[in-house]
Motif scaffolding. Structure first.
Motif, mmCIF file in Angstrom:
data_model
loop_
_atom_site.group_PDB
_atom_site.id
_atom_site.type_symbol
_atom_site.label_atom_id
_atom_site.label_comp_id
_atom_site.label_asym_id
_atom_site.label_seq_id
_atom_site.Cartn_x
_atom_site.Cartn_y
_atom_site.Cartn_z
ATOM 1 N N ALA A 226 0.825 -1.212 0.000
ATOM 2 C CA ALA A 226 0.000 0.000 0.000
ATOM 3 C C ALA A 226 0.857 1.259 0.000
ATOM 4 C CB ALA A 226 -0.925 0.002 1.212
ATOM 5 N N SER A 227 0.198 2.382 -0.259
ATOM 6 C CA SER A 227 0.880 3.682 -0.270
ATOM 7 C C SER A 227 -0.089 4.785 0.123
ATOM 8 C CB SER A 227 1.449 3.983 -1.658
ATOM 9 O OG SER A 227 1.921 5.323 -1.726
ATOM 10 N N PRO A 228 0.365 5.764 0.912
ATOM 11 C CA PRO A 228 -0.485 6.930 1.187
ATOM 12 C C PRO A 228 -0.864 7.681 -0.092
ATOM 13 C CG PRO A 228 1.386 6.877 2.683
ATOM 14 C CD PRO A 228 1.641 5.830 1.635
ATOM 15 N N ALA A 229 -0.053 7.542 -1.138
ATOM 16 C CA ALA A 229 -0.366 8.207 -2.404
ATOM 17 C C ALA A 229 -1.683 7.707 -2.982
ATOM 18 C CB ALA A 229 0.767 7.991 -3.400
ATOM 19 N N ARG A 230 -2.096 6.523 -2.582
ATOM 20 C CA ARG A 230 -3.386 5.974 -3.002
ATOM 21 C C ARG A 230 -4.418 6.079 -1.880
ATOM 22 N NH1 ARG A 230 -1.670 0.271 -5.647
ATOM 23 N NH2 ARG A 230 -0.626 0.088 -3.639
ATOM 24 N N ASN A 231 -4.078 6.847 -0.869
ATOM 25 C CA ASN A 231 -4.958 7.128 0.275
ATOM 26 C C ASN A 231 -5.287 5.891 1.094
ATOM 27 O OD1 ASN A 231 -6.078 9.133 1.843
ATOM 28 N ND2 ASN A 231 -8.087 9.018 0.869
ATOM 29 N N SER A 232 -4.411 4.898 1.054
ATOM 30 C CA SER A 232 -4.592 3.712 1.878
ATOM 31 C C SER A 232 -4.205 4.006 3.325
ATOM 32 C CB SER A 232 -3.714 2.579 1.345
ATOM 33 O OG SER A 232 -3.647 1.505 2.268
ATOM 34 N N THR A 233 -4.803 3.297 4.261
ATOM 35 C CA THR A 233 -4.378 3.410 5.660
ATOM 36 C C THR A 233 -2.974 2.841 5.860
ATOM 37 O OG1 THR A 233 -5.264 1.251 6.319
ATOM 38 C CG2 THR A 233 -6.757 3.157 6.477
ATOM 39 N N CYS A 234 -2.533 1.982 4.928
ATOM 40 C CA CYS A 234 -1.214 1.323 5.029
ATOM 41 C C CYS A 234 -1.091 0.551 6.330
ATOM 42 C CB CYS A 234 -0.079 2.337 4.891
ATOM 43 S SG CYS A 234 -0.047 3.225 3.330
ATOM 44 N N LYS A 235 -2.177 -0.087 6.741
ATOM 45 C CA LYS A 235 -2.215 -0.783 8.023
ATOM 46 C C LYS A 235 -1.091 -1.787 8.197
ATOM 47 C CE LYS A 235 -4.359 -4.486 8.797
ATOM 48 N NZ LYS A 235 -4.163 -5.942 9.047
ATOM 49 N N ARG A 236 -0.865 -2.607 7.171
ATOM 50 C CA ARG A 236 0.113 -3.685 7.331
ATOM 51 C C ARG A 236 1.542 -3.153 7.393
ATOM 52 N NH1 ARG A 236 -2.011 -7.480 2.615
ATOM 53 N NH2 ARG A 236 -2.895 -5.518 1.894
ATOM 54 N N LEU A 237 1.855 -2.148 6.579
ATOM 55 C CA LEU A 237 3.193 -1.572 6.641
ATOM 56 C C LEU A 237 3.395 -0.809 7.946
ATOM 57 C CD1 LEU A 237 3.722 -0.293 2.990
ATOM 58 C CD2 LEU A 237 4.746 -2.303 4.077
ATOM 59 N N ASN A 238 2.375 -0.105 8.406
ATOM 60 C CA ASN A 238 2.497 0.598 9.675
ATOM 61 C C ASN A 238 2.677 -0.370 10.837
ATOM 62 O OD1 ASN A 238 2.358 3.309 8.826
ATOM 63 N ND2 ASN A 238 0.134 3.207 8.644
ATOM 64 N N MET A 239 2.032 -1.511 10.763
ATOM 65 C CA MET A 239 2.217 -2.530 11.795
ATOM 66 C C MET A 239 3.640 -3.071 11.768
ATOM 67 S SD MET A 239 -0.026 -5.975 12.519
ATOM 68 C CE MET A 239 0.448 -6.774 10.982
ATOM 69 N N PHE A 240 4.147 -3.369 10.584
ATOM 70 C CA PHE A 240 5.527 -3.847 10.443
ATOM 71 C C PHE A 240 6.511 -2.818 10.995
ATOM 72 C CE2 PHE A 240 9.319 -3.952 7.540
ATOM 73 C CZ PHE A 240 9.895 -5.085 8.087
ATOM 74 N N LEU A 241 6.284 -1.547 10.687
ATOM 75 C CA LEU A 241 7.167 -0.498 11.183
ATOM 76 C C LEU A 241 7.095 -0.387 12.703
ATOM 77 C CD1 LEU A 241 6.482 2.065 8.355
ATOM 78 C CD2 LEU A 241 8.720 1.115 8.917
ATOM 79 N N ARG A 242 5.917 -0.569 13.272
ATOM 80 C CA ARG A 242 5.818 -0.575 14.741
ATOM 81 C C ARG A 242 6.701 -1.669 15.319
ATOM 82 N NH1 ARG A 242 1.226 -3.572 17.563
ATOM 83 N NH2 ARG A 242 2.998 -4.821 18.280
ATOM 84 N N TRP A 243 6.630 -2.864 14.734
ATOM 85 C CA TRP A 243 7.440 -3.971 15.222
ATOM 86 C C TRP A 243 8.931 -3.662 15.172
ATOM 87 C CZ3 TRP A 243 4.981 -8.477 11.893
ATOM 88 C CH2 TRP A 243 3.650 -8.668 12.295
ATOM 89 N N MET A 244 9.370 -3.055 14.069
ATOM 90 C CA MET A 244 10.802 -2.830 13.860
ATOM 91 C C MET A 244 11.339 -1.616 14.613
ATOM 92 S SD MET A 244 11.784 -5.299 11.875
ATOM 93 C CE MET A 244 10.534 -6.354 12.650
ATOM 94 N N VAL A 245 10.488 -0.618 14.866
ATOM 95 C CA VAL A 245 10.966 0.667 15.394
ATOM 96 C C VAL A 245 10.759 0.812 16.895
ATOM 97 C CG1 VAL A 245 10.621 3.174 15.291
ATOM 98 C CG2 VAL A 245 10.690 1.828 13.171
#
Length: 268
Positions: free
Chosen positions: A161-180
């Protein structure tokens, strides 16, 4: 009661719930269980990435399919990504999770190999020009970088997903939470240091959305990127340094217990 007191009451409530669910016992039934089966940094990244990408549907199935993929990688995902042969790739054929199939998987492996040949960590894929500025820019950059190969299948684009397509990007944001995110609780890994936890965007799934709306943390009607930003901005008012810790509270409240009868007004 004035709004300052209401906001403090909400903070106290969500702080208690975040502490309740941000515990080792949370791991077993959550997709983050998958990267916790590995110790090498790159393997945590790779299997965390796949577990996050697979994260729609029942959590039990997400974990099962991720572990199936790990077995197809012979239990060594980083070594497989870096050193596989054409014959080895046959082990991946027939893999499927919902709409994600072996065509998508082969391209994901191809991307990961190209990336790791040039970089020590997957973190750099989210940090354009080695300089983090904001999460929206990072996620747009990652999606473009991920599909910069001419042989990228068109069908695979729906899985990143990408914010450029106005997606919530839920899965990438979750992955980033795990890593950061990094704390003493032992759930999130805190492997990445170029992105500050304060910059993370809260993942929105149906559970988080339902709880957040009832608590007045989301007012936007559409569930999209702007809703994810609105939620996170409201959570930053409760904890500016670590707003996404409340992901544990919002998710846990939705699936395991009822909210208090009292509903909080939208944070002004």
């Amino acid at each position: 009661m004035n709004m300052v007191l209401l906001q403090q009451e909400l903070k106290d409530f969500l702080d208690r719930k975040a502490d309740q669910y941000n515990r080792i016992s949370f791991i077993e039934n959550d997709p983050i269980f998958v990267p916790h089966q590995f110790t090498l940094k790159q393997e945590i990244e790779i299997m965390g990435f796949f577990a996050a990408i697979f994260a729609w549907g029942q959590r039990k199935t997400i974990i099962q399919k991720s572990l199936e993929l790990a077995r197809r990688f012979d239990g060594k995902p980083y070594e497989f990504v870096m050193n596989h042969s054409g014959t080895d790739l046959k082990q991946l054929m027939g893999f499927r999770h919902r709409t994600f199939n072996d065509t998508d998987l082969l391209y994901f492996v191809d991307f990961l190999q190209r990336h790791y040949r040039q970089h020590e960590s997957l973190e750099s894929a989210f940090v354009p020009e080695n300089r983090f500025t904001d999460m929206e820019r990072s996620l747009i950059y990652f999606q473009q970088y991920f599909f910069d190969a001419p042989h990228a299948p068109v069908r695979t684009r729906k899985h990143v997903a990408s914010p450029a397509r106005n997606s919530t990007c839920k899965r990438l944001n979750m992955f980033l939470r795990w890593m950061v995110r990094c704390d003493e609780k032992g759930v999130d890994f805190g492997l990445w240091k170029q992105i500050d936890p304060s910059a993370l965007i809260c993942p929105i799934d149906l559970h988080v959305e339902r709880t957040a709306r009832r608590l007045g943390l989301i007012s936007r009607q559409q569930t999209d990127w702007r809703a994810a930003v609105e939620l996170t901005e409201n959570l930053r008012r409760l904890d500016p340094l670590d707003p996404v810790k409340y992901d544990f509270a919002l998710f846990g409240l939705s699936i395991e217990e009822e909210l208090p009868i009292k509903l909080y007004p939208r944070i002004p």
